[in-house]
Structure formats: structure tokens, C-alpha cells
Design an enzyme around this catalytic site. Structure first.
Site, PDB file in Angstrom:
ATOM      1  N   ARG A   1      10.103   3.920 -38.700  1.00 23.90           N
ATOM      2  CA  ARG A   1       9.263   2.996 -38.793  1.00 23.90           C
ATOM      3  C   ARG A   1      10.138   1.892 -37.471  1.00 23.90           C
ATOM      4  NH1 ARG A   1       6.909   3.131 -44.310  1.00 23.90           N
ATOM      5  NH2 ARG A   1       7.947   4.495 -45.943  1.00 23.90           N
TER       6      ARG A   1
ATOM      7  N   ARG B   1       0.489 -12.212 -36.104  1.00 27.86           N
ATOM      8  CA  ARG B   1      -1.022 -12.891 -35.011  1.00 27.86           C
ATOM      9  C   ARG B   1      -1.894 -12.861 -34.955  1.00 27.86           C
ATOM     10  NH1 ARG B   1      -1.478 -11.466 -29.553  1.00 27.86           N
ATOM     11  NH2 ARG B   1      -1.393 -12.968 -27.980  1.00 27.86           N
TER      12      ARG B   1
ATOM     13  N   SER C   1      14.933  29.817 -30.085  1.00 30.18           N
ATOM     14  CA  SER C   1      15.141  29.260 -30.784  1.00 30.18           C
ATOM     15  C   SER C   1      14.390  28.127 -30.591  1.00 30.18           C
ATOM     16  CB  SER C   1      16.474  27.469 -29.338  1.00 30.18           C
ATOM     17  OG  SER C   1      15.299  27.599 -28.518  1.00 30.18           O
TER      18      SER C   1
ATOM     19  N   ASP D   1      -2.966   8.288 -43.090  1.00 31.71           N
ATOM     20  CA  ASP D   1      -3.195   8.650 -44.654  1.00 31.71           C
ATOM     21  C   ASP D   1      -4.809   8.049 -45.261  1.00 31.71           C
ATOM     22  OD1 ASP D   1      -1.966   6.360 -45.361  1.00 31.71           O
ATOM     23  OD2 ASP D   1      -1.039   7.939 -47.110  1.00 31.71           O
TER      24      ASP D   1
ATOM     25  N   ARG E   1       7.831  -4.125 -52.427  1.00 30.12           N
ATOM     26  CA  ARG E   1       6.952  -3.676 -53.055  1.00 30.12           C
ATOM     27  C   ARG E   1       7.295  -4.477 -54.873  1.00 30.12           C
ATOM     28  NH1 ARG E   1       8.880   1.390 -49.388  1.00 30.12           N
ATOM     29  NH2 ARG E   1       6.191   2.548 -49.312  1.00 30.12           N
TER      30      ARG E   1
ATOM     31  N   ARG F   1      15.649  19.056 -29.253  1.00 26.08           N
ATOM     32  CA  ARG F   1      15.559  20.325 -28.305  1.00 26.08           C
ATOM     33  C   ARG F   1      16.363  20.755 -27.193  1.00 26.08           C
ATOM     34  NH1 ARG F   1      11.971  23.478 -27.997  1.00 26.08           N
ATOM     35  NH2 ARG F   1       9.669  22.763 -28.284  1.00 26.08           N
TER      36      ARG F   1
ATOM     37  N   MET G   1       7.871  11.916 -41.795  1.00 23.12           N
ATOM     38  CA  MET G   1       7.383  11.275 -42.926  1.00 23.12           C
ATOM     39  C   MET G   1       5.740  11.578 -42.930  1.00 23.12           C
ATOM     40  SD  MET G   1       8.630   7.276 -42.896  1.00 23.12           S
ATOM     41  CE  MET G   1      10.654   7.109 -43.732  1.00 23.12           C
TER      42      MET G   1
ATOM     43  N   ASP H   1       1.901   6.593 -41.356  1.00 17.61           N
ATOM     44  CA  ASP H   1       1.169   7.993 -41.961  1.00 17.61           C
ATOM     45  C   ASP H   1       0.374   8.286 -41.382  1.00 17.61           C
ATOM     46  OD1 ASP H   1       3.892   7.769 -43.320  1.00 17.61           O
ATOM     47  OD2 ASP H   1       2.719   7.968 -45.208  1.00 17.61           O
TER      48      ASP H   1
ATOM     49  N   ALA I   1       7.417  21.475 -30.458  1.00 18.86           N
ATOM     50  CA  ALA I   1       7.480  22.190 -31.058  1.00 18.86           C
ATOM     51  C   ALA I   1       6.988  23.558 -31.465  1.00 18.86           C
ATOM     52  CB  ALA I   1       7.752  21.586 -32.163  1.00 18.86           C
TER      53      ALA I   1
ATOM     54  N   GLY J   1      -0.809  -0.152 -46.715  1.00 19.22           N
ATOM     55  CA  GLY J   1      -1.115   1.148 -46.427  1.00 19.22           C
ATOM     56  C   GLY J   1      -2.068   1.689 -47.723  1.00 19.22           C
ATOM     57  N   ASP J   2      -1.780   2.456 -48.385  1.00 20.92           N
ATOM     58  CA  ASP J   2      -2.661   3.235 -49.641  1.00 20.92           C
ATOM     59  C   ASP J   2      -2.690   2.155 -50.458  1.00 20.92           C
ATOM     60  OD1 ASP J   2      -4.749   5.406 -50.618  1.00 20.92           O
ATOM     61  OD2 ASP J   2      -2.867   6.277 -51.796  1.00 20.92           O
ATOM     62  N   GLY J   3      -1.277   2.056 -51.097  1.00 22.34           N
ATOM     63  CA  GLY J   3      -0.852   1.452 -52.646  1.00 22.34           C
ATOM     64  C   GLY J   3      -1.301  -0.024 -52.676  1.00 22.34           C
TER      65      GLY J   3
ATOM     66  N   ARG K   1       4.229  11.681 -46.218  1.00 23.84           N
ATOM     67  CA  ARG K   1       3.682  11.853 -47.743  1.00 23.84           C
ATOM     68  C   ARG K   1       2.813  12.853 -47.949  1.00 23.84           C
ATOM     69  NH1 ARG K   1       3.176   5.468 -50.374  1.00 23.84           N
ATOM     70  NH2 ARG K   1       2.272   5.008 -48.807  1.00 23.84           N
TER      71      ARG K   1
ATOM     72  N   GLY L   1       5.109  -0.475 -47.638  1.00 25.20           N
ATOM     73  CA  GLY L   1       5.525   0.243 -46.154  1.00 25.20           C
ATOM     74  C   GLY L   1       5.399  -0.385 -44.845  1.00 25.20           C
TER      75      GLY L   1
ATOM     76  N   THR M   1       0.226   1.702 -41.459  1.00 21.59           N
ATOM     77  CA  THR M   1       1.028   2.404 -42.379  1.00 21.59           C
ATOM     78  C   THR M   1       1.437   3.457 -41.139  1.00 21.59           C
ATOM     79  OG1 THR M   1       1.213   4.405 -43.500  1.00 21.59           O
ATOM     80  CG2 THR M   1      -1.308   4.294 -43.029  1.00 21.59           C
TER      81      THR M   1
END
Ligand code: ADP
Length: 332
Positions: free
Chosen positions: A265, A29, A224, A138, A80, A163, A178, A136, A195, A110-112, A180, A19, A134
Site C-alpha cells: 500500500r 490536490r 525453482s 476491484d 474505518r 526470485r 493483496m 485492489d 512468476a 474502495g468498495d466499502g 481480497r 484502505g 484502492t
């Protein structure tokens, strides 16, 4: 020792994989320019691991990375690549590296992508340094990843807009973000945008976040409300799954769903991501020169750290409970 290694690594390859995330260009760079300063040859590999298998390799000079620090996405493109998961695919990739005389690799992903890097590095005893790219956030061993801050700001801007309409119509909005298996974007995005709650994977098995939220906060005082939900099955099917549950269990609410999707992203990287990516890119070349192998560059307490791939990938980065508490307090 350093001199020996400097002569051993004369040519580095750089690729972005998995991703994409804002700040990858700033990293490309920095890696390129740091390597050139150490008189290395730099090869840009297009389309991640796929480009190694299909030989999409070009020489990079300093001007090839001019005017890209402010651009989102990745000029090297990303992909991928199922073939890289097979020993045959990785052998082709190794042959490509040999053909181009590349003797070390910097992988941004990322992780993968770092899992693939780890397997490849072990299989062929090949020097690889990874950069955590990434949105995320994570990856274990680094406080933040490249792209996370920009994505968080994008989420904040989107939620601010939603909002306005949520308040006018007195609606309950579930906004999917996002992440995961990681709730960093949902949790910190909730705080930044004001929020009312976040529904995140890390605590899904411990408590029913939806009923807690409705019974302790929304039901009592609010007309709301905005709740950020991490995508995926662990949170009960993301925003749509949670909204379906509300329709059945709490039919008195006017519920809406908004999925922020890929816009998270995109965009020009924030100052923080550009700086992070630049520091990490320079550190990647320093690490290779210092004979570091199979490590991800991380940042901890504003200091560059080297995290073995095995740790970065396998360990779970936990959510800071102070942040969860802060959200609970301010959203009442
Ligand atoms: P990300 O890096 O964003 O987590 P992915 O999980 O899609 O993205 O992984 C990107 C690529 O990394 C995959 O398409 C594949 O080529 C490679 N990869 C991931 N896991 C492995 C693995 N177990 N073995 C070999 N390559 C892998």
C-alpha cells in the site's frame, strides 16, 4: 442549468476512507484545486467518515495541497468507522456537514467507502461523487483504480528480489499479495515479475489451480518457481494455506512463503497513478457541476466515465482471459 448548480454547490467536503492507496494525495490536490478554481470553498475532512462524526473538518486552500502529489498515503488520514454503518452515526455526519455549510462531498476510497457513500447519499438526498481509491482494482466500471499501478510495481520489485534467492536454493515460493476477492494484483503481478503462476479467487471454484500448476508446469521442467497467491479463504487460505497443502500432497518440494502485506500500500505513487488521480479529481468537480449525483468517476479506454454507485459496487469486475492465457503461455 450549470449556473444554477454552481450557485447550489458553494462548499465541498473531501475525505479519504477505508484502505489507503498511493495516489490519494494527488486526488485530494486535484479535487481541491479544481473546486477552488470554480470559486467553491473546500473543507478537508480528516479520518474518513469518522471525521464527519467527530467534527474533524478544516478549511483547505491551494497551499494546503502543495508538495503532496509525490507522497504515498493520504494527508487527510483514513479510518474505518463502524458508527457510520448505523443510521444514528450517519445522522451525526449529516449534521456535521450542515454545520460547516458543506453541500457536496467527494469520497475517495474502495468498495466499502463507496457503499457507505451510496447509502448516505440516498438517505439524505446529498450530492456525492466517488473516486476509486484502492490498490485492489476491484471496482466495476473503471479499467483501473487509483493506487493499483503503484502496488503492481511494488509487487514486481519485491518478487524480483525473492526470485534471486528462490533460484539459488531451488525453492518453490508462494508469495501472498493483496486483493481480497480480486486477482488483478496476483495475475498481473505474476506476468510483470515472470512468476510461474498465479492462484486467484476468480477461478478457485472452477479448477484446482495448485495441482494444475504442479502437474503441468513445475513438476516437469522447473527446479525453482514463484507463484503469486491472492490473500484470503477463497484461494485456500492465501500463501500459507497453499504451502501447507503442498507439504502434505507434494512433499518433494522445498516450500517457502512470503507475505508482502502492507508494504504493497505504501510508497510514492507511479506517474500513471498521479495522472489518473489528477484527471479523476478534476472530473469529480466537473461531475458535480454537471449535476451528476451518486456516481463514481471511472476511466474506460482512456476516457473519463461516470459509473452509478450501484453498478460500481454491486457488479463484479471480471478478469481478462487474455491475460490468464498469456501467463500460461509464457510460464511453461
Ligand atoms: P474500503 O473502502 O477500502 O473498501 P472498508 O470496506 O473498510 O474499506 O470501508 C470503509 C468504511 O466505509 C467503513 O469503515 C464504513 O465506515 C463505511 N462503510 C462500508 N460499508 C458500509 C455500509 N454498508 N454502510 C455504511 N457504511 C459503510
Amino acid at each position: 442549468m450549470r449556473e444554477d448548480i454552481m450557485s447550489a454547490i458553494q462548499c465541498i467536503g473531501i475525505l479519504t476512507s477505508g484502505g489507503d492507496s498511493p495516489g490519494m494525495n494527488a486526488a485530494i490536490r486535484a479535487v481541491t484545486r479544481a473546486a477552488l478554481q470554480h470559486s467553491m470553498t473546500v473543507k478537508g475532512i480528516y479520518h474518513g467518515y469518522k471525521g464527519l462524526i467527530t467534527n474533524q473538518v478544516v478549511n483547505f486552500q491551494t497551499r494546503d495541497v502543495s508538495n503532496i502529489i509525490q507522497r504515498g498515503g493520504t494527508i487527510l488520514r483514513t479510518a474505518r468507522c463502524e458508527e457510520f454503518r448505523t443510521p444514528e452515526g450517519r445522522k451525526k455526519a449529516y449534521e456535521c456537514l450542515q454545520e460547516h455549510g458543506i453541500n457536496a462531498l467527494v469520497v475517495i476510497g474502495g468498495d466499502g467507502s463507496l457503499t457507505g457513500a451510496r447509502i448516505f447519499a440516498q438517505e439524505f438526498n446529498f450530492p456525492i461523487v466517488g473516486l476509486p481509491g484502492t490498490i485492489d482494482n476491484d471496482l466495476y466500471g473503471t479499467d483501473v483504480t487509483i493506487g493499483y499501478d503503484t502496488a503492481l510495481n511494488t509487487i514486481m520489485e519485491c518478487v524480483d528480489k525473492i526470485r534471486d534467492t528462490a533460484t539459488s536454493h531451488e525453492r518453490l515460493f508462494f508469495i501472498e499479495v493483496m486483493g481480497r476477492e480480486a486477482g488483478f494484483l496476483a495475475l498481473n503481478g505474476s506476468i510483470a515479475s515472470g512468476a510461474e503462476a498465479a492462484i486467484i479467487p476468480e477461478i478457485s471454484s472452477q479448477r484446482d489451480q495448485l495441482s494444475d500448476m504442479i502437474e503441468h508446469s513445475f513438476n516437469t521442467s522447473k527446479t525453482s518457481s514463484i507463484v503469486l497467491v491472492t490473500e484470503g479463504e477463497i484461494t485456500g487460505g492465501g500463501a500459507a494455506g497453499v504451502a501447507e497443502r503442498v507439504k502434505k500432497e507434494y512433499p518433494q518440494f522445498d516450500v517457502r512463503v512470503s507475505i508482502l502485506g502492507h508494504l504493497q500500500r505504501g510508497g510514492s505513487p507511479s506517474a500513471q497513478d498521479r495522472i489518473l488521480a489528477t484527471r479523476m479529481g478534476v472530473a469529480a468537480i466537473d461531475a458535480l457541476l454537471d449535476d451528476q449525483r451518486n456516481v463514481m468517476i471511472g476511466i474506460h479506454n482512456d476516457t473519463i466515465v461516470h459509473v452509478p454507485f450501484s453498478k460500481a459496487i454491486k457488479n463484479i469486475k471480471s478478469i481478462n482471459t487474455d491475460i490468464m492465457r498469456a501467463l500460461e503461455i509464457v510460464s511453461k
